[in-house]
Design a protein around this motif. Structure first.
Motif, PDB file in Angstrom:
ATOM      1  N   THR A 156     -17.507  39.128  32.788  1.00 23.56           N
ATOM      2  CA  THR A 156     -17.278  40.567  32.682  1.00 23.56           C
ATOM      3  C   THR A 156     -16.577  41.027  33.953  1.00 23.56           C
ATOM      4  OG1 THR A 156     -19.448  41.027  33.617  1.00 23.56           O
ATOM      5  CG2 THR A 156     -19.281  41.103  31.229  1.00 23.56           C
ATOM      6  N   ALA A 157     -15.791  42.086  33.818  1.00 25.04           N
ATOM      7  CA  ALA A 157     -15.079  42.629  34.973  1.00 25.04           C
ATOM      8  C   ALA A 157     -14.811  44.099  34.703  1.00 25.04           C
ATOM      9  CB  ALA A 157     -13.762  41.884  35.176  1.00 25.04           C
ATOM     10  N   PRO A 158     -14.774  44.911  35.764  1.00 26.45           N
ATOM     11  CA  PRO A 158     -14.383  46.306  35.549  1.00 26.45           C
ATOM     12  C   PRO A 158     -12.941  46.381  35.067  1.00 26.45           C
ATOM     13  CG  PRO A 158     -14.801  45.872  37.896  1.00 26.45           C
ATOM     14  CD  PRO A 158     -15.024  44.589  37.157  1.00 26.45           C
ATOM     15  N   LEU A 159     -12.629  47.393  34.293  1.00 28.49           N
ATOM     16  CA  LEU A 159     -11.288  47.504  33.728  1.00 28.49           C
ATOM     17  C   LEU A 159     -10.914  48.974  33.651  1.00 28.49           C
ATOM     18  CD1 LEU A 159      -8.997  45.892  32.037  1.00 28.49           C
ATOM     19  CD2 LEU A 159     -10.161  46.844  30.057  1.00 28.49           C
ATOM     20  N   ASP A 160      -9.644  49.269  33.901  1.00 30.08           N
ATOM     21  CA  ASP A 160      -9.125  50.602  33.621  1.00 30.08           C
ATOM     22  C   ASP A 160      -8.110  50.450  32.496  1.00 30.08           C
ATOM     23  OD1 ASP A 160      -7.973  53.053  33.474  1.00 30.08           O
ATOM     24  OD2 ASP A 160      -7.171  53.068  35.519  1.00 30.08           O
ATOM     25  N   LEU A 161      -8.532  50.817  31.295  1.00 33.63           N
ATOM     26  CA  LEU A 161      -7.661  50.634  30.133  1.00 33.63           C
ATOM     27  C   LEU A 161      -6.382  51.461  30.270  1.00 33.63           C
ATOM     28  CD1 LEU A 161      -7.544  49.111  27.437  1.00 33.63           C
ATOM     29  CD2 LEU A 161      -8.712  51.028  26.361  1.00 33.63           C
ATOM     30  N   GLY A 162      -6.414  52.462  31.154  1.00 32.82           N
ATOM     31  CA  GLY A 162      -5.230  53.295  31.363  1.00 32.82           C
ATOM     32  C   GLY A 162      -4.344  52.805  32.497  1.00 32.82           C
ATOM     33  N   ALA A 163      -4.625  51.608  33.016  1.00 28.65           N
ATOM     34  CA  ALA A 163      -3.878  51.124  34.186  1.00 28.65           C
ATOM     35  C   ALA A 163      -2.492  50.599  33.828  1.00 28.65           C
ATOM     36  CB  ALA A 163      -4.673  50.038  34.903  1.00 28.65           C
ATOM     37  N   GLY A 164      -2.177  50.575  32.541  1.00 31.67           N
ATOM     38  CA  GLY A 164      -0.863  50.088  32.133  1.00 31.67           C
ATOM     39  C   GLY A 164      -0.960  48.691  31.541  1.00 31.67           C
ATOM     40  N   GLU A 166       0.800  45.911  31.856  1.00 30.50           N
ATOM     41  CA  GLU A 166       0.927  44.733  32.705  1.00 30.50           C
ATOM     42  C   GLU A 166      -0.405  44.428  33.410  1.00 30.50           C
ATOM     43  OE1 GLU A 166       3.275  42.630  32.680  1.00 30.50           O
ATOM     44  OE2 GLU A 166       2.293  41.400  34.224  1.00 30.50           O
ATOM     45  N   ALA A 167      -1.017  45.468  33.961  1.00 26.92           N
ATOM     46  CA  ALA A 167      -2.283  45.276  34.677  1.00 26.92           C
ATOM     47  C   ALA A 167      -3.376  44.791  33.734  1.00 26.92           C
ATOM     48  CB  ALA A 167      -2.700  46.583  35.344  1.00 26.92           C
ATOM     49  N   THR A 170      -2.772  41.174  32.619  1.00 31.15           N
ATOM     50  CA  THR A 170      -3.094  40.246  33.702  1.00 31.15           C
ATOM     51  C   THR A 170      -4.604  40.022  33.779  1.00 31.15           C
ATOM     52  OG1 THR A 170      -1.146  40.952  34.920  1.00 31.15           O
ATOM     53  CG2 THR A 170      -2.866  39.872  36.194  1.00 31.15           C
ATOM     54  N   ARG A 171      -5.368  41.110  33.630  1.00 34.73           N
ATOM     55  CA  ARG A 171      -6.828  40.998  33.634  1.00 34.73           C
ATOM     56  C   ARG A 171      -7.321  40.097  32.496  1.00 34.73           C
ATOM     57  NH1 ARG A 171     -10.307  44.518  36.501  1.00 34.73           N
ATOM     58  NH2 ARG A 171      -9.692  43.967  38.609  1.00 34.73           N
ATOM     59  N   VAL A 172      -6.773  40.350  31.302  1.00 37.56           N
ATOM     60  CA  VAL A 172      -7.199  39.568  30.131  1.00 37.56           C
ATOM     61  C   VAL A 172      -6.855  38.101  30.329  1.00 37.56           C
ATOM     62  CG1 VAL A 172      -6.849  39.187  27.662  1.00 37.56           C
ATOM     63  CG2 VAL A 172      -6.999  41.521  28.546  1.00 37.56           C
ATOM     64  N   ALA A 173      -5.602  37.847  30.767  1.00 38.58           N
ATOM     65  CA  ALA A 173      -5.177  36.453  30.952  1.00 38.58           C
ATOM     66  C   ALA A 173      -6.060  35.771  31.992  1.00 38.58           C
ATOM     67  CB  ALA A 173      -3.706  36.411  31.362  1.00 38.58           C
TER      68      ALA A 173
END
Ligand SMILES: [Zn+2]
Length: 447
Positions: A156-164, A166-167, A170-173
């Motif tokens: 698990t990791a924090p995520l900002d779905l509004g970060a665009g 590309e960001a 990159t998190r998912v990958a």
């Protein structure tokens, strides 16, 4: 029994179709999935993993589903024939190919009534793995599951779905490759190291002997694909996002193809609520039900007669934006008085019981529309006060039943999500997302 209708096709037709699949995919060639295999079809069939996706014949799915349901105890070919309605010859052909591909193995012998002992077969869960990812508005959760749906790794990791895009990509990958890496897989189109074994003592590994999992020491992760679940609306068939409430910048983004290119494996994209509903259905929730998810938003996953009902545009289950109050508070979707807006407003005021009553009113509308067997609740807000929500929704449904003279539709917290639900609905969604890759192999999930 949760399997699709066998239909009128007999064993002869079945054998013919399977023969085509068998010769077409070059079973057991042993090459590794490559970047070129990105995309859903996996038609080049060069690997065990891709073979699996290529094995989507109806009859093979029936056999795989029965093998999976039988668990470690296994099932004989005769029982497989009886329960699928296929001829013993057709079953033998299918099971021979599944064994050659390392998907099925002998599970010993069992006495049969009046005859000699029969060899029973079992599914080899570690013969294939899938990743499920839940992209919530503020958190990413990824799980690695085997063919049986058992979780063998998670992040698990924090995520900002509004970060665009590309960001987020990159998190998912990073999460997906991290999970593969932990287990010795190589998702990025690069061939896995030849003969690299799956760790025998890995968490989640069944205690049963694992011999025969693959031919010639090819026991390594077979990356089947990645399932991504996130808030809708979106187009499940094309893997394209629509205007996600609060994140309009995603409108039109081809998430499935962008991730498939990046990861080099097939990707499936679905709404978080559909993924959870699929996970529940595969996990044993039978019949017809609505899974209502109240977290950062409100949505529903609908299972009708054992299949997830998405609708032709993946538009079904947009439960949160049903208008309950014409002049109600503004909703993030642009309308007024939506169930979601009313629920979240009540929660923000600290009036949990009122939020539950609003949710119950929406649920009662669904029950009246769809005649479902039960209502299941999940999502972070529900999990913070489960008794209040179950009680509030139940009261509204009971009041409706008194008016109509029906038996009240039962309500409870959705089980699942690993370890008897203790890890919550985020886990349920992530595991369901992995099932969106696996379920079609077993003839499940296409609704
Ligand atoms: Zn709305």
């Amino acid at each position: 029994m949760n399997r699709t209708n066998g239909g009128p096709d007999g064993g002869g037709a079945a054998a013919g179709r399977d023969a085509v699949v068998g010769t077409g995919t070059g079973a057991g060639t042993g090459a590794t999935i490559g970047a070129g295999a990105a995309g859903r079809a996996g038609g080049n069939g060069a690997t065990a993993g891709v073979n699996l996706l290529g094995l989507r014949s109806h009859n093979t799915a029936l056999v795989l589903d029965l093998l999976r349901t039988a668990g470690a105890e296994g099932i004989s070919r005769l029982e497989l024939a009886e329960r699928t309605g296929l001829t013993p010859q057709a079953v033998s052909k299918i099971t021979a190919r599944l064994r050659a591909d390392g998907l099925a193995a002998d599970a010993g012998r069992r006495a049969s009534t009046g005859g000699k002992p029969r060899t029973v077969l079992r599914l080899v869960p570690e013969a294939g793995h899938a990743v499920g990812v839940h992209l919530d508005r503020d958190e990413l959760r990824a799980v690695l599951v085997d063919l049986d749906g058992t979780v063998v790794g998670e992040r698990t990791a924090p995520l900002d779905l509004g970060a665009g895009a590309e960001a987020v990509l990159t998190r998912v990958a990073g999460a997906v490759e991290g999970l593969w890496g932990e287990r010795g897989g190589k998702p990025r189109g690069a061939p896995a190291e030849p003969g690299r074994p799956v760790e025998p003592g890995a968490p989640g590994a069944p205690g049963a002997p694992r011999g025969g999992a693959a031919v010639g020491g090819r026991r390594r992760l077979s990356p089947l694909g990645v399932g991504i679940a996130l808030p809708g609306p979106l187009d499940h068939a094309r893997g394209v996002l629509h205007r996600v409430t609060g994140f309009p910048e995603w409108d039109g983004f081809p998430l499935r193809d962008a991730l498939a290119r990046r990861l080099g494996v097939p990707v499936v994209v679905d709404k978080d609520t559909n993924a959870a509903a699929l996970g529940l259905a595969v996990g044993g929730e039978g019949g017809s039900f609505a899974y209502l998810h109240l977290g950062t938003g409100l949505g529903a996953g609908l299972v009708i007669g054992g299949s997830v009902h998405r609708g032709p545009r993946t538009g079904a289950g947009e439960f949160g934006h049903q208008v309950l109050q014409l002049d109600g508070p503004r909703c993030g979707c642009g309308d007024r008085g939506c169930v979601e807006a009313l629920c979240l407003d009540a929660v923000a005021r600290g009036e949990t019981s009122e939020a539950a009553r609003v949710l119950g009113t929406g649920a009662a509308n669904l029950v009246g529309l769809l005649d479902i067997d039960r209502v299941l609740l999940g999502g972070r807000i529900v999990e913070a006060a489960p008794e209040t929500f179950v009680r509030g929704v139940r009261e509204v449904l009971e009041a409706r039943a008194r008016r109509t003279g029906d038996t009240p539709v039962p309500v409870r917290i959705a089980s699942g999500g690993g370890e008897e639900g203790r890890r919550g609905s985020g886990q349920l969604v992530a595991e369901g997302a992995a099932q969106s890759v696996l379920a079609p192999l077993f003839g499940r999930g296409d609704g």
